[in-house]
Design a protein around this motif. Sequence first.
Motif, short mmCIF file in Angstrom:
data_model
loop_
_atom_site.label_atom_id
_atom_site.label_comp_id
_atom_site.label_asym_id
_atom_site.label_seq_id
_atom_site.Cartn_x
_atom_site.Cartn_y
_atom_site.Cartn_z
N GLU A 97 -14.84 6.89 7.55
CA GLU A 97 -13.92 6.18 7.88
C GLU A 97 -12.06 7.13 8.17
OE1 GLU A 97 -11.71 1.36 6.91
OE2 GLU A 97 -14.10 2.36 6.28
N GLN A 98 -12.22 7.58 7.62
CA GLN A 98 -11.02 8.36 7.72
C GLN A 98 -11.28 9.24 9.29
OE1 GLN A 98 -9.33 10.80 4.24
NE2 GLN A 98 -8.13 11.81 5.45
N ALA A 99 -12.70 10.18 8.76
CA ALA A 99 -12.96 10.89 9.93
C ALA A 99 -12.65 9.93 12.14
CB ALA A 99 -14.34 12.00 10.47
N GLN A 100 -13.73 9.32 11.77
CA GLN A 100 -13.29 8.83 12.11
C GLN A 100 -11.91 7.69 13.07
OE1 GLN A 100 -16.14 5.12 11.39
NE2 GLN A 100 -18.17 6.71 12.58
N GLN A 101 -11.24 7.41 12.12
CA GLN A 101 -9.79 6.29 12.52
C GLN A 101 -8.94 7.71 12.76
OE1 GLN A 101 -7.73 5.49 9.07
NE2 GLN A 101 -6.72 4.29 10.32
N GLN A 102 -9.04 9.50 11.75
CA GLN A 102 -7.83 9.94 13.13
C GLN A 102 -8.30 11.01 14.06
OE1 GLN A 102 -5.30 11.07 11.53
NE2 GLN A 102 -5.25 9.73 9.49
N PHE A 103 -9.91 10.54 14.30
CA PHE A 103 -10.52 11.55 15.73
C PHE A 103 -9.83 10.53 17.27
CE2 PHE A 103 -13.46 12.61 19.12
CZ PHE A 103 -13.44 13.50 19.27
N GLU A 104 -9.45 9.16 16.29
CA GLU A 104 -9.34 8.33 17.72
C GLU A 104 -8.65 7.75 17.65
OE1 GLU A 104 -10.29 3.23 18.16
OE2 GLU A 104 -10.79 3.71 16.15
N GLN A 105 -7.10 8.45 16.97
CA GLN A 105 -5.85 8.70 16.53
C GLN A 105 -5.89 9.41 17.56
OE1 GLN A 105 -3.90 7.88 12.73
NE2 GLN A 105 -4.58 5.91 12.58
N ALA A 132 -16.76 11.39 17.31
CA ALA A 132 -17.17 11.21 18.52
C ALA A 132 -17.76 10.02 19.13
CB ALA A 132 -17.85 12.74 19.38
N LEU A 133 -19.22 9.45 18.60
CA LEU A 133 -19.84 8.31 19.37
C LEU A 133 -19.17 7.29 19.11
CD1 LEU A 133 -23.07 9.27 17.97
CD2 LEU A 133 -22.23 9.23 20.29
N HIS A 134 -17.89 6.92 17.74
CA HIS A 134 -17.39 5.59 16.85
C HIS A 134 -16.31 5.58 18.83
CE1 HIS A 134 -15.05 2.78 15.08
NE2 HIS A 134 -14.30 3.55 15.01
N LYS A 166 -20.70 -0.11 15.89
CA LYS A 166 -19.41 -0.07 15.52
C LYS A 166 -17.95 -0.04 17.46
CE LYS A 166 -18.20 0.67 11.05
NZ LYS A 166 -17.94 1.80 9.66
N ASN A 167 -19.03 0.48 17.95
CA ASN A 167 -18.63 0.51 19.37
C ASN A 167 -19.41 0.09 19.97
OD1 ASN A 167 -17.50 2.07 21.02
ND2 ASN A 167 -17.90 4.43 20.92
N PRO A 168 -18.96 -1.58 20.15
CA PRO A 168 -19.80 -2.16 21.14
C PRO A 168 -20.04 -1.26 22.60
CG PRO A 168 -18.62 -3.00 20.21
CD PRO A 168 -18.32 -1.97 20.11
N LYS A 169 -18.80 -0.53 23.27
CA LYS A 169 -18.70 -0.32 24.38
C LYS A 169 -19.56 0.68 24.82
CE LYS A 169 -14.25 2.63 24.57
NZ LYS A 169 -14.66 3.47 22.90
N LEU A 170 -20.16 2.06 24.07
CA LEU A 170 -21.04 2.95 24.38
C LEU A 170 -22.15 2.76 24.95
CD1 LEU A 170 -21.21 5.60 23.12
CD2 LEU A 170 -23.01 4.70 21.53
#
Length: 253
Positions: A97-105, A132-134, A166-170
């Motif tokens: 979760e932390q990795a996803q959040q930081q990468f997204e930011q 990345a997929l997130h 978690k990423n429905p736009k994918l």
Amino acid sequence: MKVLVVAQGKGGVGKTASAAHIAFYAREAGLRVLVIDLDTGDLTRTLAEYQIDGVASSLFTQAGVSCLAAKQEDGSGCLALVPADNLLANLVFLPLEQAQQQFEQSLGRLAAEYDLCVIDTAPGLGIAKAAALHVADAVISPVEMEAYSIEGIKQTMITVLNARQKNPKLSFLGILPSRVDTRSPRQMANLNQVREAHSALMAPLVIGLRSSVAEALAHGMPVWKLRKTSARAAGAEMRALGSYVLSKVGVAQ
């Protein structure tokens, strides 16, 4: 900025070649292209002249990368590479979760500077690929027409479906037959079987096994710029791939 992930569970299937040529094509189409190498560094070596400050692992830290200035700007767009680095291996100790959040930011801070982000990922399912997929808008999956690669299709689809929760736009742009040896009866039979079994999931393209692709990447250029007759067919295939991806992710050509 649209984000494309190139992903497959098996290595050596043409992920790096696909990612590089999609990026080259987008740049020539006039787009501002950011490339992130989350794999072992082959793409970093191919695009070495486009490298900018910062490394891929820093995109997962709290500090992140606040500004990456694109190089190679001209009338044909620009291309910038965030290179792979050894610290990517340490992501296994980072909570997902932390990795996803930081990468997204991190990507959010770069979104205004680029039109397209192409991300090459490592085989298997790791923290970096999941992150990345997130955030991705689309994913494409090159598959070699050999049994061990074909067997990974099911796992790839499970990975994509899980990411969509978690990423429905994918959007899944398809299974991309890659490094296909058209002179091999075995590979052609495998290709037909994959088409029959996964007709709705196939990308409308085939990338052949051609030595000119590896030669072009070794020189850091797209295969269509290689001055060899043998590169013409490969160039046409890679251009078709670039055009297909850009049309599907919705960026202007």
